[in-house]
Design an enzyme around this catalytic site. Structure first.
Site, short mmCIF file in Angstrom:
data_model
loop_
_atom_site.label_atom_id
_atom_site.label_comp_id
_atom_site.label_asym_id
_atom_site.label_seq_id
_atom_site.Cartn_x
_atom_site.Cartn_y
_atom_site.Cartn_z
N HIS A 1 1.92 9.15 -1.27
CA HIS A 1 2.38 9.45 0.48
C HIS A 1 2.02 10.90 0.67
O HIS A 1 3.01 11.04 1.15
CB HIS A 1 2.71 8.24 1.01
CG HIS A 1 1.85 8.15 1.99
ND1 HIS A 1 1.47 6.89 2.53
CD2 HIS A 1 1.74 8.68 3.43
CE1 HIS A 1 0.41 6.89 3.42
NE2 HIS A 1 0.93 8.14 3.98
N GLU B 1 2.45 0.46 10.12
CA GLU B 1 2.65 1.89 10.77
C GLU B 1 2.38 1.56 12.21
O GLU B 1 3.57 1.54 13.05
CB GLU B 1 2.56 2.51 10.97
CG GLU B 1 2.76 4.04 10.66
CD GLU B 1 1.58 5.35 10.28
OE1 GLU B 1 2.59 6.29 10.82
OE2 GLU B 1 0.92 4.67 10.45
#
Length: 332
Positions: free
Chosen positions: A11, A192
């Site tokens: 990521h 998130e």
């Protein structure tokens, strides 16, 4: 000490990996004023909205295939220098198109840098195409259709990033269906900025094998159990989570609680210079959070097992991890 451990990263946004000094040089090269976004050698942003604006500015100073090749090569050589054997880069052709570069030219430039870094260091790398959520469902669908028709050996996955609070996951599900049917690995940013519901929506509607971040799943015990049961891997980015105030501090970060519950996780840096971090630093952060070298090695194994890569390359990477004295424990 994590410095000697082999590492893998799933990521990282390629433009977000550009150091401020390089961006300042690129801006000067093209006669662009960078003072609103770079001060005292650091990026300037205050919240997620201003972070996106700063990111878009950074992307705008890379304008040719050669620019993107140099960016990819520099980041991968940096990773290799801290014992990283595998990297997946999140790449968004929308950024190339914004400066007049075709999607194909953008990819070819990055691919040139990836190959150069592999020749010099041996690091393996693949690209995951990003659809930008804040550009709307039709744009993400357009990107997925382009991907289904464009075959490049270094492109192996599809993802969606950007402003998580815009629109519903359901609006983007058709794009993921197209990418999946074309044979690409699927991951998506969720959990998130938005709560556990966004992770649940992603699982139900997108059916990813991985989730970018996903850490706010901790707000729902049943969801945490589902992640563990289904083996979905969370691409956890500790320093990013603190910098963006997803959690107040590392003591309140849920990575330990998630792993204790059986959720598979790996360690990532996201947009490292924006968050004053690096992959090596995020590995060290994991150690400071109480994870042993054995546990961190297991996270690296998890990353390789979850990588969007052909099986021959995966097995080679796992053998390298094993040969380094890692990977003997069950993956987290």
């Amino acid at each position: 000490m994590t410095a000697s451990l082999l590492k893998a990263e799933l990521h990282c946004h390629i433009e977000g990996a550009a150091p401020p000094a390089l961006v300042a040089a690129q801006a000067e090269k093209y006669g662009i004023d960078a003072s609103s976004f770079i001060r005292n050698g650091s990026y300037v942003w205050e919240d997620f909205t201003s972070f996106i604006a700063a990111y878009d500015f950074v992307a705008s100073v890379f304008r040719t295939e050669e620019d993107f090749a140099a960016l990819a090569e520099a980041y991968l050589i940096e990773l290799a220098g801290v014992n990283t054997i595998y990297s997946e880069l999140f790449v968004s052709p929308d950024h190339g198109e914004a400066v007049g570069l075709s999607a194909e030219a953008y990819i070819e430039g990055l691919a040139e840098g990836i190959v150069a870094a592999r020749i010099k260091t041996g690091i393996e790398c693949r690209m995951v195409i990003i659809g930008e959520r804040h550009l709307g469902p039709e744009n993400v669908l357009r990107r997925a259709k382009w991907l289904a028709d464009y075959h490049h050996p270094l492109i192996t996955g599809f993802n969606m990033a950007g402003e998580e609070r815009m629109n519903r996951v359901a609006d983007y599900a058709p794009a993921f269906d197209i990418a999946r049917e074309a044979g690409y690995g699927i991951t998506i940013h969720a959990g998130e900025l938005c709560g556990a519901f966004s992770v649940r929506d992603a699982l139900d509607l997108v059916r990813p094998s991985r989730i970018g971040h996903g850490v706010r799943a901790i707000e729902d015990a049943d969801l945490v159990q589902r992640l563990a049961d289904e083996g979905v891997v969370l691409e956890v980015c500790p320093a990013s989570n603190i910098a963006l105030k997803v959690f107040e501090d590392y003591a309140s970060h849920p990575m330990r609680d998630l792993t204790d519950a059986g959720v598979r996780v790996c360690i990532n840096s996201d947009d490292p210079p924006f968050f004053a971090t690096s992959l090596a630093n995020d590995y060290a952060i994991a150690a400071s959070m109480g994870f042993s070298d054995v546990e961190i090695d297991a996270m690296t194994r998890t990353a390789i097992e979850a990588a969007f890569v052909d099986e021959a390359t995966r097995q080679n990477l796992l053998q390298r991890l094993q040969a380094a004295g890692s990977g003997d424990e069950a993956a987290i």
